[in-house]
Design a protein around this motif. Structure first.
Motif, PDB file in Angstrom:
ATOM      1  N   GLY A  69       0.787  -1.223   0.000  1.00 39.31           N
ATOM      2  CA  GLY A  69       0.000   0.000   0.000  1.00 39.31           C
ATOM      3  C   GLY A  69       0.818   1.270   0.000  1.00 39.31           C
ATOM      4  N   VAL A  70       2.130   1.165   0.164  1.00 41.07           N
ATOM      5  CA  VAL A  70       2.981   2.353   0.136  1.00 41.07           C
ATOM      6  C   VAL A  70       2.940   2.966  -1.261  1.00 41.07           C
ATOM      7  CG1 VAL A  70       5.419   3.100   0.142  1.00 41.07           C
ATOM      8  CG2 VAL A  70       4.531   1.705   2.011  1.00 41.07           C
ATOM      9  N   ILE A  71       2.829   4.292  -1.300  1.00 43.11           N
ATOM     10  CA  ILE A  71       2.899   5.008  -2.569  1.00 43.11           C
ATOM     11  C   ILE A  71       4.332   5.488  -2.738  1.00 43.11           C
ATOM     12  CG2 ILE A  71       2.159   7.061  -3.836  1.00 43.11           C
ATOM     13  CD1 ILE A  71      -0.571   6.749  -2.496  1.00 43.11           C
ATOM     14  N   ALA A  72       4.935   5.145  -3.877  1.00 45.91           N
ATOM     15  CA  ALA A  72       6.325   5.484  -4.149  1.00 45.91           C
ATOM     16  C   ALA A  72       6.441   6.247  -5.455  1.00 45.91           C
ATOM     17  CB  ALA A  72       7.172   4.208  -4.219  1.00 45.91           C
ATOM     18  N   ARG A  73       7.415   7.100  -5.546  1.00 43.01           N
ATOM     19  CA  ARG A  73       7.705   7.834  -6.784  1.00 43.01           C
ATOM     20  C   ARG A  73       8.380   6.877  -7.752  1.00 43.01           C
ATOM     21  NH1 ARG A  73       9.710  13.251  -8.291  1.00 43.01           N
ATOM     22  NH2 ARG A  73       9.745  13.092 -10.550  1.00 43.01           N
ATOM     23  N   LEU A  74       7.898   6.851  -8.987  1.00 43.97           N
ATOM     24  CA  LEU A  74       8.471   5.998 -10.026  1.00 43.97           C
ATOM     25  C   LEU A  74       9.595   6.767 -10.712  1.00 43.97           C
ATOM     26  CD1 LEU A  74       8.260   3.353 -11.664  1.00 43.97           C
ATOM     27  CD2 LEU A  74       6.662   4.549 -13.170  1.00 43.97           C
ATOM     28  N   MET A  75      10.806   6.272 -10.582  1.00 41.67           N
ATOM     29  CA  MET A  75      11.971   6.961 -11.142  1.00 41.67           C
ATOM     30  C   MET A  75      12.277   6.464 -12.565  1.00 41.67           C
ATOM     31  SD  MET A  75      12.340   8.733  -8.467  1.00 41.67           S
ATOM     32  CE  MET A  75      13.840   9.620  -8.651  1.00 41.67           C
ATOM     33  N   SER A  76      12.375   5.156 -12.727  1.00 38.98           N
ATOM     34  CA  SER A  76      12.665   4.568 -14.042  1.00 38.98           C
ATOM     35  C   SER A  76      12.232   3.112 -14.034  1.00 38.98           C
ATOM     36  CB  SER A  76      14.158   4.684 -14.377  1.00 38.98           C
ATOM     37  OG  SER A  76      14.931   3.956 -13.441  1.00 38.98           O
ATOM     38  N   CYS A  77      12.078   2.552 -15.247  1.00 43.79           N
ATOM     39  CA  CYS A  77      11.698   1.144 -15.380  1.00 43.79           C
ATOM     40  C   CYS A  77      12.407   0.526 -16.573  1.00 43.79           C
ATOM     41  CB  CYS A  77      10.190   0.989 -15.626  1.00 43.79           C
ATOM     42  SG  CYS A  77       9.198   1.123 -14.151  1.00 43.79           S
ATOM     43  N   GLY A  78      12.845  -0.707 -16.400  1.00 47.88           N
ATOM     44  CA  GLY A  78      13.315  -1.520 -17.496  1.00 47.88           C
ATOM     45  C   GLY A  78      12.247  -2.548 -17.817  1.00 47.88           C
ATOM     46  N   LEU A  79      12.649  -3.660 -18.391  1.00 47.12           N
ATOM     47  CA  LEU A  79      11.685  -4.700 -18.745  1.00 47.12           C
ATOM     48  C   LEU A  79      11.047  -5.349 -17.517  1.00 47.12           C
ATOM     49  CD1 LEU A  79      13.471  -6.461 -21.731  1.00 47.12           C
ATOM     50  CD2 LEU A  79      11.458  -4.987 -21.804  1.00 47.12           C
ATOM     51  N   ASP A  80      11.866  -5.636 -16.488  1.00 48.82           N
ATOM     52  CA  ASP A  80      11.371  -6.382 -15.329  1.00 48.82           C
ATOM     53  C   ASP A  80      11.474  -5.644 -14.005  1.00 48.82           C
ATOM     54  OD1 ASP A  80      10.825  -8.683 -16.908  1.00 48.82           O
ATOM     55  OD2 ASP A  80      12.953  -9.202 -16.861  1.00 48.82           O
ATOM     56  N   TRP A  81      12.249  -4.567 -13.969  1.00 52.34           N
ATOM     57  CA  TRP A  81      12.525  -3.862 -12.716  1.00 52.34           C
ATOM     58  C   TRP A  81      12.218  -2.380 -12.837  1.00 52.34           C
ATOM     59  CZ3 TRP A  81      14.324  -6.457  -8.415  1.00 52.34           C
ATOM     60  CH2 TRP A  81      14.759  -7.773  -8.620  1.00 52.34           C
ATOM     61  N   CYS A  82      11.798  -1.766 -11.716  1.00 55.12           N
ATOM     62  CA  CYS A  82      11.582  -0.323 -11.651  1.00 55.12           C
ATOM     63  C   CYS A  82      12.352   0.239 -10.457  1.00 55.12           C
ATOM     64  CB  CYS A  82      10.104   0.007 -11.475  1.00 55.12           C
ATOM     65  SG  CYS A  82       9.088  -0.394 -12.897  1.00 55.12           S
ATOM     66  N   ARG A  83      12.913   1.419 -10.656  1.00 54.72           N
ATOM     67  CA  ARG A  83      13.562   2.137  -9.548  1.00 54.72           C
ATOM     68  C   ARG A  83      12.521   3.070  -8.956  1.00 54.72           C
ATOM     69  NH1 ARG A  83      18.112   3.134  -7.069  1.00 54.72           N
ATOM     70  NH2 ARG A  83      18.774   5.246  -6.502  1.00 54.72           N
ATOM     71  N   ILE A  84      12.338   2.958  -7.634  1.00 55.20           N
ATOM     72  CA  ILE A  84      11.340   3.759  -6.932  1.00 55.20           C
ATOM     73  C   ILE A  84      11.984   4.488  -5.758  1.00 55.20           C
ATOM     74  CG2 ILE A  84       9.427   2.261  -7.626  1.00 55.20           C
ATOM     75  CD1 ILE A  84       9.494   1.134  -4.726  1.00 55.20           C
ATOM     76  N   SER A  85      11.251   5.471  -5.247  1.00 54.77           N
ATOM     77  CA  SER A  85      11.700   6.226  -4.085  1.00 54.77           C
ATOM     78  C   SER A  85      10.504   6.441  -3.170  1.00 54.77           C
ATOM     79  CB  SER A  85      12.267   7.568  -4.549  1.00 54.77           C
ATOM     80  OG  SER A  85      12.574   8.382  -3.450  1.00 54.77           O
ATOM     81  N   ALA A  86      10.702   6.136  -1.878  1.00 54.34           N
ATOM     82  CA  ALA A  86       9.621   6.314  -0.898  1.00 54.34           C
ATOM     83  C   ALA A  86      10.218   6.466   0.492  1.00 54.34           C
ATOM     84  CB  ALA A  86       8.672   5.120  -0.919  1.00 54.34           C
ATOM     85  N   GLY A  87       9.683   7.399   1.259  1.00 57.95           N
ATOM     86  CA  GLY A  87      10.098   7.548   2.649  1.00 57.95           C
ATOM     87  C   GLY A  87      11.590   7.794   2.831  1.00 57.95           C
TER      88      GLY A  87
END
Length: 169
Positions: A130-148
């Motif tokens: 349920g945490v909302i995170a900022r979406l930084m970037s995404c590849g095919l299978d992985w995404c870089r996120i930022s939260a807290g």
């Protein structure tokens, strides 16, 4: 012509039909913004009234109350956008309440945020469901996120607010 050739011709025709339909869907554009549709946006405000139709005269069905909540935008009409949340609940909101800054929701409890997009990489932080995170970037299978105050790589399939085939730099 043999039955094998007929089957190949039929298969080729079906593939062409699929590619044509997929291309048409991938290039669908909003009539107001000319941006791709459907697409993900985020709730810019602390609260957003969700209306039954695209005007102030339509009844408010409920209020979204989570700033940065990702929403899927599915239609445009003047200054109004039809959106839905991860549960499929939605309606019409005024465009001024929405942002193109992307956020996602963590789907599984205690999701590891890794230092690199590799399952063997060290864990930088853990994110609750349920945490909302900022979406930084995404590849095919992985995404870089930022939260807290933490950031890291999360498997894309564990997020809501990004398409499975989406690449984001």
């Amino acid at each position: 012509m043999t039955s094998g050739q007929n089957i190949l011709r039929l298969a080729a025709g079906l593939c062409l039909a699929f590619v044509t339909a997929f291309s048409a869907a991938a290039t669908e554009r909003g009539p107001v913004t000319n941006l791709p549709m459907p697409r993900f946006v985020s709730l810019k405000a602390e609260e957003g009234n969700v209306r039954r139709g695209p005007s102030l005269s339509h009844r408010i069905d409920w209020v979204f109350t989570r700033r940065n909540m990702p929403l899927e935008l599915t239609a445009e009409y003047g200054n109004w956008r039809r959106v839905r949340d991860r549960d499929g609940v939605g309606g019409w909101v005024h465009y001024s309440l929405l942002s193109g800054v992307r956020h996602v929701i963590i789907e599984s409890d205690m999701t590891p945020m890794l230092i690199k997009p590799d399952p063997e990489s060290p864990v930088n932080a853990m994110a609750e469901s349920g945490v909302i995170a900022r979406l930084m970037s995404c590849g095919l299978d992985w995404c870089r996120i930022s939260a807290g105050g933490s950031s890291g790589w999360v498997e894309k399939r564990g997020l809501w607010g990004v398409r499975p085939d989406e690449i984001k730099d």
